[in-house]
Design an enzyme around this catalytic site. Structure first.
Site, PDB file in Angstrom:
ATOM      1  N   CYS A 113       0.841  -1.073  -0.337  1.00  0.00           N
ATOM      2  CA  CYS A 113       0.203  -0.030   0.004  1.00  0.00           C
ATOM      3  C   CYS A 113       0.912   1.342  -0.007  1.00  0.00           C
ATOM      4  O   CYS A 113       0.311   2.387  -0.214  1.00  0.00           O
ATOM      5  CB  CYS A 113      -0.899   0.194   1.290  1.00  0.00           C
ATOM      6  SG  CYS A 113      -1.949  -1.425   1.151  1.00  0.00           S
ATOM      7  N   HIS A 245      -3.570   7.144   2.604  1.00  0.00           N
ATOM      8  CA  HIS A 245      -3.922   6.014   1.917  1.00  0.00           C
ATOM      9  C   HIS A 245      -5.379   5.447   2.648  1.00  0.00           C
ATOM     10  O   HIS A 245      -5.764   5.745   3.510  1.00  0.00           O
ATOM     11  CB  HIS A 245      -2.866   4.739   2.608  1.00  0.00           C
ATOM     12  CG  HIS A 245      -3.014   3.280   2.064  1.00  0.00           C
ATOM     13  ND1 HIS A 245      -3.821   3.059   1.081  1.00  0.00           N
ATOM     14  CD2 HIS A 245      -3.184   2.208   3.087  1.00  0.00           C
ATOM     15  CE1 HIS A 245      -3.984   1.874   1.109  1.00  0.00           C
ATOM     16  NE2 HIS A 245      -3.646   1.238   1.984  1.00  0.00           N
ATOM     17  N   ASN A 275      -9.862  -0.066  -0.149  1.00  0.00           N
ATOM     18  CA  ASN A 275      -8.470  -0.108  -0.097  1.00  0.00           C
ATOM     19  C   ASN A 275      -8.146  -0.592  -1.519  1.00  0.00           C
ATOM     20  O   ASN A 275      -7.966  -1.924  -1.742  1.00  0.00           O
ATOM     21  CB  ASN A 275      -7.991  -0.966   1.019  1.00  0.00           C
ATOM     22  CG  ASN A 275      -6.642  -0.846   1.218  1.00  0.00           C
ATOM     23  OD1 ASN A 275      -5.892  -0.174   0.362  1.00  0.00           O
ATOM     24  ND2 ASN A 275      -6.211  -1.282   2.371  1.00  0.00           N
TER      25      ASN A 275
HETATM   26  N1  ACO Z   1     -18.705  -8.658   8.885  1.00  0.00           N
HETATM   27  C1  ACO Z   1     -19.072  -8.998  10.161  1.00  0.00           C
HETATM   28  N2  ACO Z   1     -18.412  -9.137  11.436  1.00  0.00           N
HETATM   29  C2  ACO Z   1     -17.356  -9.289  10.960  1.00  0.00           C
HETATM   30  C3  ACO Z   1     -16.555  -8.825   9.932  1.00  0.00           C
HETATM   31  C4  ACO Z   1     -17.331  -8.592   8.902  1.00  0.00           C
HETATM   32  N3  ACO Z   1     -16.912  -8.253   7.575  1.00  0.00           N
HETATM   33  N4  ACO Z   1     -15.265  -8.992  10.087  1.00  0.00           N
HETATM   34  C5  ACO Z   1     -15.103  -9.421  11.237  1.00  0.00           C
HETATM   35  N5  ACO Z   1     -16.153  -9.574  12.092  1.00  0.00           N
HETATM   36  C6  ACO Z   1     -16.365  -9.750  13.331  1.00  0.00           C
HETATM   37  C7  ACO Z   1     -15.114 -10.564  13.944  1.00  0.00           C
HETATM   38  O1  ACO Z   1     -15.441 -12.123  13.705  1.00  0.00           O
HETATM   39  C8  ACO Z   1     -15.232 -10.336  15.416  1.00  0.00           C
HETATM   40  O2  ACO Z   1     -16.510 -11.083  15.892  1.00  0.00           O
HETATM   41  P1  ACO Z   1     -16.081 -12.122  17.197  1.00  0.00           P
HETATM   42  O3  ACO Z   1     -15.858 -10.999  18.289  1.00  0.00           O
HETATM   43  O4  ACO Z   1     -17.266 -12.859  17.436  1.00  0.00           O
HETATM   44  O5  ACO Z   1     -15.095 -12.842  16.976  1.00  0.00           O
HETATM   45  C9  ACO Z   1     -15.820  -8.879  15.293  1.00  0.00           C
HETATM   46  O6  ACO Z   1     -16.324  -8.518  14.286  1.00  0.00           O
HETATM   47  C10 ACO Z   1     -14.725  -7.888  15.644  1.00  0.00           C
HETATM   48  O7  ACO Z   1     -13.453  -8.231  14.816  1.00  0.00           O
HETATM   49  P2  ACO Z   1     -12.194  -7.440  14.711  1.00  0.00           P
HETATM   50  O8  ACO Z   1     -11.446  -8.094  13.952  1.00  0.00           O
HETATM   51  O9  ACO Z   1     -11.706  -7.346  16.329  1.00  0.00           O
HETATM   52  O10 ACO Z   1     -12.833  -6.289  14.450  1.00  0.00           O
HETATM   53  P3  ACO Z   1     -11.944  -4.729  14.224  1.00  0.00           P
HETATM   54  O11 ACO Z   1     -12.950  -3.663  15.113  1.00  0.00           O
HETATM   55  O12 ACO Z   1     -10.604  -4.868  14.503  1.00  0.00           O
HETATM   56  O13 ACO Z   1     -12.409  -4.172  12.893  1.00  0.00           O
HETATM   57  C11 ACO Z   1     -10.759  -4.136  10.861  1.00  0.00           C
HETATM   58  C12 ACO Z   1     -11.608  -5.228  11.879  1.00  0.00           C
HETATM   59  C13 ACO Z   1     -11.878  -3.187  10.139  1.00  0.00           C
HETATM   60  C14 ACO Z   1     -10.240  -5.028   9.741  1.00  0.00           C
HETATM   61  C15 ACO Z   1      -9.733  -3.222  11.516  1.00  0.00           C
HETATM   62  O14 ACO Z   1      -9.062  -4.083  12.238  1.00  0.00           O
HETATM   63  C16 ACO Z   1      -8.964  -2.566  10.672  1.00  0.00           C
HETATM   64  O15 ACO Z   1      -9.280  -1.571   9.876  1.00  0.00           O
HETATM   65  N6  ACO Z   1      -7.743  -2.525  10.497  1.00  0.00           N
HETATM   66  C17 ACO Z   1      -6.801  -2.148   9.609  1.00  0.00           C
HETATM   67  C18 ACO Z   1      -6.665  -2.867   8.619  1.00  0.00           C
HETATM   68  C19 ACO Z   1      -6.039  -1.884   7.515  1.00  0.00           C
HETATM   69  O16 ACO Z   1      -6.363  -1.111   6.840  1.00  0.00           O
HETATM   70  N7  ACO Z   1      -5.301  -2.652   6.659  1.00  0.00           N
HETATM   71  C20 ACO Z   1      -4.616  -1.607   5.566  1.00  0.00           C
HETATM   72  C21 ACO Z   1      -3.396  -2.251   4.972  1.00  0.00           C
HETATM   73  S1  ACO Z   1      -3.719  -3.742   4.038  1.00  0.00           S
HETATM   74  C22 ACO Z   1      -2.347  -3.829   2.798  1.00  0.00           C
HETATM   75  O17 ACO Z   1      -1.448  -3.460   3.104  1.00  0.00           O
HETATM   76  C23 ACO Z   1      -2.669  -4.701   1.719  1.00  0.00           C
END
Ligand code: ACO
Length: 318
Positions: A113, A245, A275
């Site tokens: 990214c 980004h 993204n």
């Molecule tokens: N829909 C519904 N529920 C979901 C989904 C979904 N798509 N994805 C995860 N959940 C659930 C999980 O299973 C979990 O449930 P559980 O507690 O019963 O196990 C719950 O939601 C919370 O999951 P988390 O992973 O803790 O969610 P979080 O609040 O951390 O959000 C997210 C996830 C959006 C991915 C966040 O961590 C994030 O934005 N991280 C940064 C990612 C990013 O921007 N990466 C960029 C670089 S990518 C690259 O370089 C190629």
């Protein structure tokens, strides 16, 4: 002193749009979850036969046209991508061949990214060293092809697209005022593809520990942007547009808050594009130019983080 001025911008998005509601028919998710956690409403998805180079060529044609130059005027082509058409040749070489550029050097930059920021940094060094006058810098991705469509924690986050800019050597202080790039390979386990030519002869799918990346993104993007502002002796108040980004609305808002930039000075496209990795910043810049939000003389603060980890920032007087 030689500076790298942006003289053209362009972008291209595949026609097919996948909304959150449509996505919820493929994997167990829902619009409310995706929107509240990421700010994403939809993403563009390339057709099976639509390659990264196809998107890149369309974006490049638009950037070259907007620069008012002929492709033959280009001295280098840099293409930032994590989803090249093939293991080799470089996607940049396919673009170079499309424009029939003889022996003009062309290469891909693989910094996930952050690839576009890395490419700007390299292009600026080439221009400053006197090796090039005009450089085409592209960010292009078809991430939908390396997403695990059964993994709801990642597949909702990504989209396809391409953006490009043309940089020109000028003898006036403008264009790229400062840039910084960084990496820390110790984060591999938190964000990687589980395949590769040497590892297992597969392309692999994106694997991510979302919360690790979220925390790293907010601090590293903030610190890097502040460093680049200091390097060119600009203050936060000088920044017309923060263009981070486009990974996640919460990350973007967190960075803006820490830097002290109000919401009306952030270019956001994550809602519509999701993204798009290396394509996200040039897509946002080109969209901002097309909407007449970005104008000549504006100070832009660009910053990105991605797999590697890699990260960096760039301050541009547009
Ligand atoms: N829909 C519904 N529920 C979901 C989904 C979904 N798509 N994805 C995860 N959940 C659930 C999980 O299973 C979990 O449930 P559980 O507690 O019963 O196990 C719950 O939601 C919370 O999951 P988390 O992973 O803790 O969610 P979080 O609040 O951390 O959000 C997210 C996830 C959006 C991915 C966040 O961590 C994030 O934005 N991280 C940064 C990612 C990013 O921007 N990466 C960029 C670089 S990518 C690259 O370089 C190629």
């Amino acid at each position: 002193m030689i500076y790298s001025k942006v003289i053209g911008t362009g972008h291209f998005l595949p026609k097919k749009i996948l909304t959150n509601d449509e996505l919820s028919k493929i994997v167990e998710t829902n619009n409310e979850w995706i929107l509240s956690r990421t700010g994403i409403k939809q993403r563009h998805i390339a057709d099976k036969n639509e390659l990264t180079s196809d998107l890149a060529i369309e974006a490049s044609k638009n950037a070259i046209k907007s620069a008012g130059i002929n492709a033959k005027d280009l001295d280098y082509i840099l293409c930032a991508t994590t989803t090249p058409d093939q293991t080799f040749p470089a996607t940049a070489c396919k673009i170079q061949n499309y424009f029939k550029l003889g022996s003009v050097p062309a290469f891909d930059v693989q910094a996930v990214c952050s690839g576009f920021i890395y490419s700007l940094h390299i292009a600026d060094c080439l221009i400053k060293s006197g090796k090039a006058k005009n450089i085409l810098v592209i960010g292009a991705e078809t991430l939908s092809k390396i997403v695990d469509w059964k993994d709801r924690r990642t597949c909702v986050l990504f989209g396809d697209g391409a953006g490009a800019i043309v940089l020109r050597a000028v003898r006036k202080k403008t264009g790229i005022l400062s840039s910084n790039i960084y990496s820390d390979g110790s984060w591999e386990k938190s964000l990687h593809a589980d395949g590769g030519p040497s590892l297992n002869q597969k392309v692999g799918k994106i694997r991510m520990k979302g919360q690790d990346i979220f925390k790293q993104a907010v601090t590293k993007l903030t610190d890097s942007t502040i460093k680049s502002l200091e390097d060119c002796k600009k203050k936060t108040k000088d920044v017309k547009w923060l263009i981070p980004h486009q990974a996640n609305m919460r990350i973007i808002n967190g960075v803006a808050k820490r830097i002290g930039i109000s919401d009306d000075r952030i270019i956001k496209t994550v809602d519509l594009h999701a993204n798009t990795s290396a394509a996200s910043i040039p897509l946002a810049v080109s969209s901002g130019v097309n909407k007449s939000l970005i104008n000549a003389g504006d100070i832009l603060a660009l910053c990105a983080i991605g797999g590697g980890l890699t990260w960096g920032s760039c301050i541009i007087e547009f």
